[in-house]
Structures are given as structure tokens and as C-alpha cells.
Write a protein that holds these residues in place. Structure first.
Motif, PDB file in Angstrom:
ATOM      1  N   CYS A 260     -21.125 -30.670   4.996  1.00  0.00           N
ATOM      2  CA  CYS A 260     -22.213 -29.794   5.455  1.00  0.00           C
ATOM      3  C   CYS A 260     -23.371 -29.710   4.482  1.00  0.00           C
ATOM      4  O   CYS A 260     -24.323 -28.963   4.724  1.00  0.00           O
ATOM      5  N   ASP A 272     -22.670 -21.534  10.190  1.00  0.00           N
ATOM      6  CA  ASP A 272     -21.955 -21.124   8.984  1.00  0.00           C
ATOM      7  C   ASP A 272     -20.827 -22.105   8.677  1.00  0.00           C
ATOM      8  O   ASP A 272     -20.414 -22.867   9.540  1.00  0.00           O
ATOM      9  N   VAL A 273     -20.328 -22.019   7.441  1.00  0.00           N
ATOM     10  CA  VAL A 273     -19.203 -22.872   7.037  1.00  0.00           C
ATOM     11  C   VAL A 273     -18.030 -21.968   6.657  1.00  0.00           C
ATOM     12  O   VAL A 273     -18.210 -20.980   5.934  1.00  0.00           O
ATOM     13  N   GLN A 274     -16.863 -22.291   7.158  1.00  0.00           N
ATOM     14  CA  GLN A 274     -15.642 -21.555   6.792  1.00  0.00           C
ATOM     15  C   GLN A 274     -14.992 -22.274   5.622  1.00  0.00           C
ATOM     16  O   GLN A 274     -14.935 -23.503   5.620  1.00  0.00           O
ATOM     17  N   TYR A 275     -14.527 -21.520   4.663  1.00  0.00           N
ATOM     18  CA  TYR A 275     -13.806 -22.162   3.555  1.00  0.00           C
ATOM     19  C   TYR A 275     -12.809 -21.180   2.943  1.00  0.00           C
ATOM     20  O   TYR A 275     -12.804 -19.995   3.284  1.00  0.00           O
ATOM     21  N   SER A 283      -9.953 -16.281   3.322  1.00  0.00           N
ATOM     22  CA  SER A 283     -10.898 -17.029   4.139  1.00  0.00           C
ATOM     23  C   SER A 283     -12.317 -16.485   3.933  1.00  0.00           C
ATOM     24  O   SER A 283     -12.524 -15.276   3.918  1.00  0.00           O
ATOM     25  N   ARG A 284     -13.249 -17.376   3.725  1.00  0.00           N
ATOM     26  CA  ARG A 284     -14.636 -16.957   3.464  1.00  0.00           C
ATOM     27  C   ARG A 284     -15.604 -17.719   4.373  1.00  0.00           C
ATOM     28  O   ARG A 284     -15.257 -18.757   4.936  1.00  0.00           O
ATOM     29  N   THR A 285     -16.829 -17.200   4.428  1.00  0.00           N
ATOM     30  CA  THR A 285     -17.861 -17.830   5.247  1.00  0.00           C
ATOM     31  C   THR A 285     -19.139 -17.935   4.423  1.00  0.00           C
ATOM     32  O   THR A 285     -19.454 -17.025   3.657  1.00  0.00           O
ATOM     33  N   GLU A 287     -23.386 -19.315   4.816  1.00  0.00           N
ATOM     34  CA  GLU A 287     -24.428 -19.920   5.663  1.00  0.00           C
ATOM     35  C   GLU A 287     -24.782 -21.294   5.092  1.00  0.00           C
ATOM     36  O   GLU A 287     -24.854 -21.455   3.864  1.00  0.00           O
ATOM     37  N   THR A 288     -25.056 -22.212   5.988  1.00  0.00           N
ATOM     38  CA  THR A 288     -25.416 -23.563   5.500  1.00  0.00           C
ATOM     39  C   THR A 288     -26.723 -23.511   4.699  1.00  0.00           C
ATOM     40  O   THR A 288     -26.933 -24.317   3.794  1.00  0.00           O
TER      41      THR A 288
END
Ligand SMILES: Nc1ncnc2c1ncn2[C@@H]1O[C@H](COP(=O)(O)OP(=O)(O)OP(=O)(O)O)[C@@H](O)[C@H]1O
Ligand SMILES: [Mg+2]
Length: 410
Positions: A260, A272-275, A283-285, A287-288
Motif C-alpha cells: 500500500c 485504510d490499511v489494517q495491520y 489490530s490497528r488501522t 490511513e493510506t
């Protein structure tokens, strides 16, 4: 004519990549037979720091390539990288002692040896002596003086030197993995062989290989290599910044960057990106756009290093053929546009291995340029050592073995 099999082995700071290719002198294109890649935690800034880890990665990468190619490899062509690799321009001169004054291959060897005769400290060695330009009496610009008449022969040579200890350590990793190697090839010579068009070199261009922890640069002017440079920074630095900024692991940050990430604002993916956080389970998020804001300053740093190297070469005005990017770092979305916007006035393109057949798709990315280029370099400079005979090394089935057996009988 039977194909010769050659294995290029790119021992990089993030991965080892083996490419097995067949070469038939009557075919212009290399036949890609198989490739294998293995993460390698054994190098730092292009230099081996852990022999066991590197040796394991070499074995695994070659095994994967062997099983894809269905052949067994004995010898490999390997690259050597690191800050200790340096380029020096040297001159050599010799008299043509015979009465017919016709220049022979021995004269050429003697003049190159004269250029090689530089005082080097005992911990350094010459890796390449690349003749760039011959002069016969008053005539410069001679490409090949053999057969010409003259009384005085001069040559300008690019000597590429390196420290013996890291070169010997690399040798140990490969030989312990069970493979024969000859002199290694300086890293940047490899991608230059497969990524650049002849016209680009003629016009003048720079190849910039953006690896994980090193950036290697070579500049070609009028078809000849004129400068090599290396800096200890690479795409892993973007990963470190993301890991730090997003509070996550290096491997998660690498995944985010590769899937991404973007080097320019207007190529940012939507959403958004989940990681997973650094604790390994939260679990976190993100924004690109935020990811892009973390990446961009490091991309600017990388480009500044590239720009400085081009200025240092003294060839800035001599490369209208532009800047060609290779290495995994060139695969970051928008990297070519970011470089073009900062290096004003230069054309920039992303290069990948060219002129291939067979399983060409398996190496069709900038990060494979070094491994494929090692094979091209061997073919183009006639480094025959690492060629293995296809039938003799073939693992392929009953008919292949029967063919070999019949050939051996007669
Ligand atoms: N699609 C991609 N997008 C962004 N970055 C990428 C992508 N693919 C690979 N990379 C990055 O490129 C780097 C690896 O490049 P490469 O394989 O050329 O390095 P290397 O040869 O192992 O290292 P070095 O040349 O510095 O010794 C890593 O930082 C990796 O995250
Ligand atoms: Mg590399």
C-alpha cells in the motif's frame, strides 16, 4: 549447439536470489529456466556479517531455483557489494617492441597489466580491470587495438577494487553451501547488463539500483562505464520509518510498504490499511495518506543521495539518456515519478531484465535485475567458469539420463 547452463546468485542485504539460465551462442536471448529466492538475515549494507545465515539462504535459494529448472547446479556467479567497493580510473602504456609493429593480444594484456600495477594496501584487491579506451600512437578512441599497427599503446582502465576480507567471507558462504565460485562481480555491473538499452549507454545514462540497504550507481558516457558509486541507504529505511511511525514490526511494516505504500501523494491508494501492532496481536488501522506522509521524507533522503552521487561523478551534463532505476526499492509505487520530480531535467524510468525467453515472467521485476545481470555479464565477458553442461547436470527424467548415457558411450 547445446545450451550452457549458468546460475547467477544475487547475495543481497534482504534476500538471496538464484537465477538459472541457459545460453546458446546462436540465440540472442537467455533462456530463463528457473529462479529461487530466500530471505537472508546474514548481511548488513551488502556485506556478510553472519556466515551461517548467509550460507543457509544461499543453499535454499539455489535449491528452489534447481527445482524450478529441473537441473543441478555446481558453480555460481556471485555479486560483491558494500562500501569498500571503489572505482578508480588508471592509465597504462607500453611500447610495441617488434619490427612489424602489429599489436597482438599479448600487447593488450601487457598494457592492461601496466594499468593494474597500482600500489594497493595488502587488505585490498582488484575485482575488475575494465578497459575503456585505447590509444595507438596519436589515435585515441580505439575499441580493439589487436591487429592495428603502432609503436606505442596506451589504455584507460576502470579499476574496481574491494577489501579482501568481505570478499573472502562471501566466498566462504557460497563454498560452504557446496558451490564453486570464481571472482565475484561488482554488484552494479550486473543490473547494467540486463536493464539498460545499448542506445541509453551510448547517449549517456545512469543506472541506480535501490536495494534494501545499499544504493549502487553506475554512469555510462558514450557507451562506456565512467563512474561507480555506492551509498549505505536503501528501501529498508522506509520500512524502519513505517515500523516506528505505525508502532509495528519490521515484517508488518514491509508488507504495508510493498502493498500500500507510495512515493508520491497522487498515487496513494484509497482507504485504510489494517495491520497488527508491535505486540503481535492488537489490530490497528492507518490511513493510506498517513502511510504516504511517513514514506515521503525517506524517499526524499534516498533521492538526495542519488543526486549527490550524480553530481560527484562529474557527469551530470553527460547523461541525456536519463536515470534508470532497478532493485526492489524501485518497485515502490510512484518511485520513478518521485525521482523524476526531484532530479529536474532527467528522464527517469524503471528498468527490469530484458531480452529473455523461457520462464522470463518469473524474473520480470526490477529486484531480479542483479541475478539475471550476473548471467548476462558472464555471457558478455566470456567468464566461462560457471557454465555447466546441461546434459551432464540435468536432473530431468529417464530420457534425459538415457541421452546422457548414450552420448557418454560414443
Ligand atoms: N513492491 C515493492 N514496493 C516497495 N518496496 C519493495 C517492493 N518489493 C521489494 N521492495 C523493497 O526492496 C528492498 C529489497 O530490494 P532488493 O531485493 O533489490 O535488495 P537486496 O539486493 O536484498 O539489498 P542490497 O542490494 O541493498 O544488498 C526491500 O526493502 C523491499 O521491501
Ligand atoms: Mg541488491
Amino acid at each position: 549447439m547445446r545450451e550452457k547452463i549458468i546460475c547467477g546468485l544475487d547475495v543481497g542485504s534482504s534476500k538471496v536470489c538464484a537465477v538459472i539460465a541457459g545460453h546458446n551462442p546462436s540465440e540472442p536471448e537467455l533462456n530463463i529456466m528457473g529462479a529461487g529466492e530466500q530471505e537472508c538475515p546474514g548481511l548488513r549494507h551488502g556485506v556478510v556479517v553472519n556466515i551461517d545465515n548467509t550460507c543457509r539462504a544461499v543453499s535454499a535459494a539455489v535449491e528452489k531455483a534447481e527445482s524450478a529448472a529441473q537441473v543441478k547446479v555446481k558453480d555460481v556467479l556471485v555479486n560483491v557489494n558494500g562500501h569498500h567497493i571503489e572505482g578508480h580510473m588508471q592509465q597504462g602504456a607500453t611500447k610495441i617492441p617488434r619490427s612489424d609493429r602489429e599489436i597482438t593480444e599479448d600487447d593488450v594484456e601487457r598494457v592492461i597489466n601496466a594499468a593494474r600495477a597500482v600500489p594497493l594496501s595488502s587488505d585490498k584487491q582488484i575485482i575488475h580491470a575494465i578497459p575503456l579506451d585505447y590509444r595507438v600512437d596519436s589515435q585515441g578512441g580505439v575499441e580493439n587495438p589487436v591487429g592495428m599497427e603502432g609503436s606505442h599503446l596506451e589504455v584507460e582502465v576502470l579499476l574496481i577494487t574491494g577489501d579482501s576480507a568481505p570478499i573472502n567471507n562471501l566466498d566462504k558462504c557460497v563454498t560452504r553451501a557446496g558451490f564453486g565460485i570464481k571472482n565475484p562481480t561488482a554488484t552494479i555491473l550486473a543490473p547494467a547488463q540486463t536493464v539498460l538499452a545499448g542506445e541509453e549507454k551510448e547517449l549517456g545514462c545512469a543506472i541506480v539500483d535501490i536495494g534494501a540497504q545499499t544504493i549502487n550507481i553506475a554512469i555510462f558516457v558514450e557507451g562506456r562505464i565512467s563512474y561507480i558509486g555506492q551509498v549505505d541507504i536503501g528501501s529498508d529505511y522506509i520500512t524502519y520509518d513505517l515500523a516506528y511511525g505505525l508502532r509495528t514490526s519490521f515484517s508488518e511494516a514491509k508488507r504495508i510498504k510493498e502493498n500500500c505504500g507510495s512515493a508520491v501523494e497522487d498515487e496513494v491508494l484509497e482507504g485504510d490499511v489494517q495491520y497488527v501492532g508491535v505486540d503481535g496481536h492488537t489490530s490497528r488501522t492507518a490511513e493510506t495518506r498517513r502511510i504516504n506522509r511517513i514514506i515521503r521524507p525517506r524517499v526524499d533522503d534516498i533521492i538526495e543521495f542519488i543526486s549527490n552521487e550524480i553530481s560527484k561523478s562529474g557527469c551530470k551534463q553527460l547523461i541525456p539518456g536519463g536515470v534508470i532505476l532497478s532493485g526492489g526499492g524501485a518497485q515502490l509505487r510512484g518511485m520513478d515519478r518521485a525521482v523524476a520530480s526531484k532530479l529536474e531535467g532527467f528522464q527517469v524510468r524503471t528498468g527490469r531484465p530484458r531480452g529473455l525467453r523461457g520462464k522470463a515472467e518469473s524474473v520480470n521485476a526490477p529486484k531480479y535485475a542483479t541475478a539475471v545481470g550476473l548471467v548476462e555479464y558472464a555471457v558478455n565477458t566470456n567468464t566461462g567458469f560457471a557454465f555447466q553442461d546441461m546434459a551432464a547436470s540435468g536432473r530431468g527424467g529417464f530420457w534425459e539420463k538415457l541421452k546422457t548415457w548414450i552420448e557418454e558411450m560414443f
